[in-house]
Write a protein that holds these residues in place. Structure first.
Motif, PDB file in Angstrom:
ATOM      1  N   GLU A 119       0.852  -1.183   0.000  1.00  0.00           N
ATOM      2  CA  GLU A 119       0.000   0.000   0.000  1.00  0.00           C
ATOM      3  C   GLU A 119       0.892   1.238   0.000  1.00  0.00           C
ATOM      4  OE1 GLU A 119      -3.033   0.086   2.925  1.00  0.00           O
ATOM      5  OE2 GLU A 119      -3.853  -1.877   2.405  1.00  0.00           O
ATOM      6  N   PHE A 120       1.053   1.823  -1.157  1.00  0.00           N
ATOM      7  CA  PHE A 120       1.904   2.995  -1.299  1.00  0.00           C
ATOM      8  C   PHE A 120       1.262   4.207  -0.626  1.00  0.00           C
ATOM      9  CE2 PHE A 120       3.201   0.346  -4.851  1.00  0.00           C
ATOM     10  CZ  PHE A 120       4.572   0.532  -4.913  1.00  0.00           C
ATOM     11  N   GLU A 121       2.075   5.006   0.052  1.00  0.00           N
ATOM     12  CA  GLU A 121       1.645   6.321   0.522  1.00  0.00           C
ATOM     13  C   GLU A 121       2.026   7.338  -0.542  1.00  0.00           C
ATOM     14  OE1 GLU A 121       2.986   7.325   4.438  1.00  0.00           O
ATOM     15  OE2 GLU A 121       2.890   5.246   5.108  1.00  0.00           O
ATOM     16  N   LYS A 122       1.046   8.033  -1.044  1.00  0.00           N
ATOM     17  CA  LYS A 122       1.289   8.933  -2.164  1.00  0.00           C
ATOM     18  C   LYS A 122       2.381   9.958  -1.875  1.00  0.00           C
ATOM     19  CE  LYS A 122      -0.988  12.556  -2.901  1.00  0.00           C
ATOM     20  NZ  LYS A 122      -0.841  14.018  -2.709  1.00  0.00           N
ATOM     21  N   ASP A 123       2.259  10.668  -0.751  1.00  0.00           N
ATOM     22  CA  ASP A 123       3.225  11.723  -0.441  1.00  0.00           C
ATOM     23  C   ASP A 123       4.624  11.153  -0.245  1.00  0.00           C
ATOM     24  OD1 ASP A 123       1.318  13.688  -0.618  1.00  0.00           O
ATOM     25  OD2 ASP A 123       0.913  13.765   1.524  1.00  0.00           O
ATOM     26  N   GLU A 124       4.719   9.999   0.423  1.00  0.00           N
ATOM     27  CA  GLU A 124       6.022   9.398   0.671  1.00  0.00           C
ATOM     28  C   GLU A 124       6.722   9.039  -0.636  1.00  0.00           C
ATOM     29  OE1 GLU A 124       7.031   6.177   3.811  1.00  0.00           O
ATOM     30  OE2 GLU A 124       6.760   5.093   1.933  1.00  0.00           O
ATOM     31  N   LEU A 125       5.988   8.425  -1.562  1.00  0.00           N
ATOM     32  CA  LEU A 125       6.593   8.028  -2.828  1.00  0.00           C
ATOM     33  C   LEU A 125       7.050   9.246  -3.617  1.00  0.00           C
ATOM     34  CD1 LEU A 125       7.294   5.644  -4.636  1.00  0.00           C
ATOM     35  CD2 LEU A 125       5.021   5.837  -5.675  1.00  0.00           C
ATOM     36  N   VAL A 126       6.255  10.304  -3.638  1.00  0.00           N
ATOM     37  CA  VAL A 126       6.637  11.529  -4.343  1.00  0.00           C
ATOM     38  C   VAL A 126       7.903  12.119  -3.726  1.00  0.00           C
ATOM     39  CG1 VAL A 126       5.954  13.921  -4.809  1.00  0.00           C
ATOM     40  CG2 VAL A 126       4.322  12.066  -5.175  1.00  0.00           C
ATOM     41  N   GLN A 127       7.984  12.107  -2.393  1.00  0.00           N
ATOM     42  CA  GLN A 127       9.169  12.641  -1.719  1.00  0.00           C
ATOM     43  C   GLN A 127      10.420  11.826  -2.045  1.00  0.00           C
ATOM     44  OE1 GLN A 127       7.886  12.767   2.417  1.00  0.00           O
ATOM     45  NE2 GLN A 127       6.025  13.787   1.734  1.00  0.00           N
ATOM     46  N   MET A 128      10.264  10.510  -2.182  1.00  0.00           N
ATOM     47  CA  MET A 128      11.406   9.672  -2.561  1.00  0.00           C
ATOM     48  C   MET A 128      11.844   9.970  -3.995  1.00  0.00           C
ATOM     49  SD  MET A 128      10.527   5.963  -0.875  1.00  0.00           S
ATOM     50  CE  MET A 128      10.624   5.701   0.907  1.00  0.00           C
ATOM     51  N   TRP A 129      10.870  10.103  -4.908  1.00  0.00           N
ATOM     52  CA  TRP A 129      11.220  10.479  -6.276  1.00  0.00           C
ATOM     53  C   TRP A 129      11.983  11.800  -6.289  1.00  0.00           C
ATOM     54  CZ3 TRP A 129       5.658   9.711  -8.648  1.00  0.00           C
ATOM     55  CH2 TRP A 129       5.405   8.344  -8.804  1.00  0.00           C
ATOM     56  N   MET A 130      11.504  12.741  -5.504  1.00  0.00           N
ATOM     57  CA  MET A 130      12.122  14.058  -5.445  1.00  0.00           C
ATOM     58  C   MET A 130      13.549  13.964  -4.903  1.00  0.00           C
ATOM     59  SD  MET A 130      10.500  17.453  -3.672  1.00  0.00           S
ATOM     60  CE  MET A 130      10.632  16.782  -2.022  1.00  0.00           C
ATOM     61  N   ASP A 171      -8.524  14.418  -0.887  1.00  0.00           N
ATOM     62  CA  ASP A 171      -7.130  14.270  -1.291  1.00  0.00           C
ATOM     63  C   ASP A 171      -6.761  12.796  -1.387  1.00  0.00           C
ATOM     64  OD1 ASP A 171      -6.764  16.959  -1.410  1.00  0.00           O
ATOM     65  OD2 ASP A 171      -5.754  17.144   0.527  1.00  0.00           O
ATOM     66  N   LEU A 172      -5.930  12.472  -2.363  1.00  0.00           N
ATOM     67  CA  LEU A 172      -5.468  11.101  -2.548  1.00  0.00           C
ATOM     68  C   LEU A 172      -4.467  10.735  -1.458  1.00  0.00           C
ATOM     69  CD1 LEU A 172      -5.424   8.566  -4.414  1.00  0.00           C
ATOM     70  CD2 LEU A 172      -3.480   9.633  -5.595  1.00  0.00           C
ATOM     71  N   ILE A 173      -4.686   9.588  -0.797  1.00  0.00           N
ATOM     72  CA  ILE A 173      -3.783   9.108   0.249  1.00  0.00           C
ATOM     73  C   ILE A 173      -2.781   8.104  -0.315  1.00  0.00           C
ATOM     74  CG2 ILE A 173      -3.583   7.945   2.470  1.00  0.00           C
ATOM     75  CD1 ILE A 173      -6.452   8.677   3.045  1.00  0.00           C
ATOM     76  N   GLY A 174      -3.291   7.102  -1.010  1.00  0.00           N
ATOM     77  CA  GLY A 174      -2.412   6.036  -1.468  1.00  0.00           C
ATOM     78  C   GLY A 174      -3.074   5.162  -2.516  1.00  0.00           C
ATOM     79  N   PHE A 175      -2.409   4.041  -2.826  1.00  0.00           N
ATOM     80  CA  PHE A 175      -2.858   3.177  -3.907  1.00  0.00           C
ATOM     81  C   PHE A 175      -2.045   1.898  -3.859  1.00  0.00           C
ATOM     82  CE2 PHE A 175      -0.139   6.694  -5.072  1.00  0.00           C
ATOM     83  CZ  PHE A 175       1.036   6.047  -5.399  1.00  0.00           C
ATOM     84  N   LYS A 176      -2.381   0.959  -4.749  1.00  0.00           N
ATOM     85  CA  LYS A 176      -1.632  -0.282  -4.889  1.00  0.00           C
ATOM     86  C   LYS A 176      -1.185  -0.442  -6.338  1.00  0.00           C
ATOM     87  CE  LYS A 176      -3.545  -3.083  -1.117  1.00  0.00           C
ATOM     88  NZ  LYS A 176      -4.185  -4.373  -0.771  1.00  0.00           N
ATOM     89  N   MET A 177      -0.433  -1.526  -6.570  1.00  0.00           N
ATOM     90  CA  MET A 177       0.024  -1.838  -7.915  1.00  0.00           C
ATOM     91  C   MET A 177      -0.373  -3.274  -8.245  1.00  0.00           C
ATOM     92  SD  MET A 177       3.944  -1.916  -9.387  1.00  0.00           S
ATOM     93  CE  MET A 177       4.112  -0.150  -9.505  1.00  0.00           C
ATOM     94  N   HIS A 178      -0.926  -3.478  -9.426  1.00  0.00           N
ATOM     95  CA  HIS A 178      -1.278  -4.822  -9.878  1.00  0.00           C
ATOM     96  C   HIS A 178      -0.010  -5.686  -9.936  1.00  0.00           C
ATOM     97  CE1 HIS A 178      -2.752  -8.042 -12.494  1.00  0.00           C
ATOM     98  NE2 HIS A 178      -3.985  -7.601 -12.276  1.00  0.00           N
ATOM     99  N   ASP A 179      -0.156  -6.965  -9.603  1.00  0.00           N
ATOM    100  CA  ASP A 179       1.008  -7.860  -9.593  1.00  0.00           C
ATOM    101  C   ASP A 179       1.730  -7.891 -10.930  1.00  0.00           C
ATOM    102  OD1 ASP A 179       0.515  -8.426  -6.990  1.00  0.00           O
ATOM    103  OD2 ASP A 179      -0.094 -10.509  -7.276  1.00  0.00           O
ATOM    104  N   LEU A 180       0.977  -7.866 -12.034  1.00  0.00           N
ATOM    105  CA  LEU A 180       1.615  -7.899 -13.349  1.00  0.00           C
ATOM    106  C   LEU A 180       2.350  -6.594 -13.639  1.00  0.00           C
ATOM    107  CD1 LEU A 180      -1.100  -9.700 -15.503  1.00  0.00           C
ATOM    108  CD2 LEU A 180       1.072 -10.625 -14.685  1.00  0.00           C
TER     109      LEU A 180
END
Length: 648
Positions: A119-130, A171-180
């Motif tokens: 379960e990705f946290e949207k803000d956390e992932l953006v901060q890591m990309w940054m 506001d968007l909190i998070g999301f998942k990714m399909h296994d494929l």
């Protein structure tokens, strides 16, 4: 486990496949499209063999394309042969990946670092990309986080991410990714990202740049090229043995070029790590129960830090002077910490008990890049220094600051007051009186008119106040979009009066859990554009008072109300009759009202009411289910009646 009669899931039938493809490509599956394109589209949909993810991926590629040749290029693509050879839809997904920009490809590949079903946290992932420089600086005045948020939206639209989760404010909190999709991300990331698991010691090849390691596999870090590692995420399994503390220290401290360092999971562990030589560190997140010794000394020279999210042992003292040196800091989240500043500048001495003594300088003023500040369960805050001059601050969250009494502000100059602040949350600050201008004495201030002299929040759109019984000195909020007031007391009369009187509150979801004894009737009469209203813990007497104010002389001050909610109103046996006068009502929710047994007979007049939800209201549910119930005729005209008797 085995099954007697298996139910084999098949793909979508051709008709449904084309319908889904058309919906993704054109935004509507009912519109008429060119017959030649429709013919090609149906062939494409059929080649997807009914797999929705493949259909959605190709649909996102074809979105906005209206030329037959563009559709034929997809139909005749070489990737179909690969799909047949490998019996996989990965080539289809890879085609969608190839249509991303180079920066978006980097961001997508980086997501392979996390486990499947994460379960990705949207803000956390953006901060890591940054932190890794994957996001280009915007040229249109937006902040760099906006670029990351735009990438997230693109990935959701193109089905790289799925299952979005939202906050109550939208506001968007998070999301998942399909296994494929995760398989694809892992494929394109190659050896740059890897896992280190104790039972899969050979799972990491080459010289990775980004590593996820479980705690019991920390010893494997010794085999990595320390000069290449840029991300280190340490996760804790359910059962593990602690390594020798000195070995922990030496293993992690080798990685001097880290940009992202994160400890996952809320398990107590004393991590004796030295990070003061990680001069390139931009993202630091330590789990809520982690202890990092000598924290303030460790971060003294880490001027590249952009995000700090830590929970510290209360015995650890964090110097505000050290924090003020982190000039690139954009997000500051600190929980369970004691603040001290032994070298006061600016304010001089402020009187605070000796064991929690703090003399504040303007320790946040140098942090001109800061976007978000969150302080929770921190000791040592009797006063906060002026924050209104931070030009980029968008979100301020203050919670469980037991010592906090005042927030200072300076006499307004030509600079705007909190020029970028959009969200303000204040929770469980029982001694907070409010904003205080430097040099003013609260004892000499006329409380009833003080708010008239306070500056305005020019951009504040979300305000949530909970359990702040002393709070009376609040700046006005002329652009509020969502207001939530919970468990505040009669001293809030002045503060309540400033919000609706300054704006129409059109579309504003208003949540109320307050004592109405001294609330002016004029406050309610500024709610004519209100669309959403929520009552929490109200009594029959309070509802009677509201009726007098809202429907005086048969005038309805809630003429735009669409949705009304009643939560935890345990002392009422019937809903107030005045709701039947709100002809605009479309949705009523009644939740956890234990004593409620009756609904107003006049509900039959609510012709626009299309949904009634009754949740965990035992007596009312029993009444509605009786064959001879007097309540049933009053709600028979409502198309959607939802009854939930328990938490399931």
């Amino acid at each position: 486990m085995g099954v007697k009669d298996p139910y084999v899931l098949s793909g979508l039938i051709p008709e449904k496949s084309w319908s889904l493809l058309k919906k993704i490509a054109f935004g509507d599956d009912t519109i008429q499209v060119d017959q030649k394109i429709e013919s090609v589209g149906k062939e494409i949909a059929e080649k997807c063999k009914g797999v929705p993810l493949a259909i959605r991926s190709l649909g996102s590629i074809l979105k906005g394309k209206s030329e037959e040749k563009e559709w034929n290029d997809v139909l005749r693509g070489d990737f179909w042969k690969l799909c047949e050879d490998k019996d996989s839809i990965l080539p289809v997904l890879k085609l969608s990946y190839n249509n991303l920009s180079p920066q978006q490809r980097q961001c997508f590949a980086y997501s392979s670092l996390f486990p499947k079903d994460w379960e990705f946290e949207k803000d956390e992932l953006v901060q890591m990309w940054m932190a890794h420089g994957y996001l280009d600086c915007p040229v249109d005045g937006k902040c760099i986080e906006d670029v990351g948020n735009q990438f997230i939206n693109i990935f959701l639209m193109k089905s790289f991410f799925q299952e979005p989760k939202w906050k109550e404010d939208g506001d968007l909190i998070g999301f998942k990714m399909h296994d494929l999709m995760h398989d694809l991300a892992k494929q394109v990331a190659g050896d740059d990202c890897c896992y280190l698991l104790d039972n899969k010691a050979k799972g990491c090849l080459g010289s990775p740049m980004h590593v996820w390691v479980e705690f019991d596999a920390l010893y494997l870090l010794g085999s990595l090229d320390a000069s290449r590692l840029r991300t280190l995420i340490v996760a804790f399994p359910n059962v593990y043995d602690f390594m020798d503390r000195e070995k922990q220290h030496s293993l992690i401290s080798r990685f001097k070029y880290l940009r992202v360092f994160k400890l996952c999971d809320d398990l107590y562990i004393e991590l004796y790590v030295s990070i003061e030589k990680m001069n390139h560190l931009r993202f630091l997140k330590l789990s809520l129960t982690c202890t990092l010794k000598k924290f303030h000394k460790s971060i003294r020279n880490l001027v590249c830090l952009q995000t700090i999210e830590v929970s510290l042992d209360p015995k650890i003292v964090l110097s505000t002077k050290v924090v003020s040196k982190l000039i690139n800091l954009r997000r500051l989240y600190i929980c369970q910490c004691t603040f001290r500043d032994k070298t006061p500048v600016g304010f001089g001495k402020l009187s605070i008990p000796q064991h929690r003594g703090v003399n504040f300088s303007k320790w946040l003023s140098p942090l001109t890049n800061i976007i978000e500040i969150s302080l929770t369960f921190c000791q040592g805050f009797k006063y906060l220094p002026p924050l209104e001059g931070l030009p980029s601050l968008k979100s301020l969250y203050l919670s469980n600051l037991d010592d906090l009494e005042y927030i200072y502000y300076e006499v307004p100059t030509h600079e705007p007051f909190f020029p970028s602040l959009k969200r303000l949350d204040i929770w469980d600050c029982y001694n907070l009186v409010g904003w205080k201008r430097k040099g003013d004495d609260f004892n000499d201030i006329n409380t009833s008119s003080h708010h008239l002299f306070l500056p305005q929040f020019p951009c504040l759109s979300y305000l949530k106040i909970s359990e702040c019984p002393m709070l009376t000195h609040m700046p006005t909020c002329p652009n509020i979009k969502k207001l939530s007031l919970q468990l505040v007391f009669p001293t809030w009369e002045e503060t309540l009066n400033i919000a609706p009187s300054q704006c129409s509150l059109s579309c504003t979801p208003l949540s109320l859990q307050i004592n109405l004894k001294n609330v002016s009737q004029y406050w309610w009469q500024n709610l004519t554009s209100l669309e959403n209203l929520k009552f929490v813990c109200f009594s029959s007497q309070q509802f009677q008072a509201i009726e007098i104010w809202l429907f005086k002389e048969d005038f309805n001050y809630l003429s735009s109300l669409r949705n009304i909610q009643f939560h935890y109103c345990n002392r009422i046996k019937a809903l107030p009759d005045w709701i039947c006068k709100i002809s605009s009502l479309q949705h009523i929710t009644i939740e956890d009202c234990d004593q409620l047994t009756l609904l107003p007979e006049g509900m039959t007049r609510l012709t626009n009411l299309h949904t009634l939800e009754i949740i965990r209201c035992r007596l009312l549910i029993e009444e509605c289910q009786k064959e001879t119930s007097a309540t049933r005729p009053t709600i028979a005209h409502i198309p959607n009646i939802i009854i939930k008797s328990d938490w399931n």
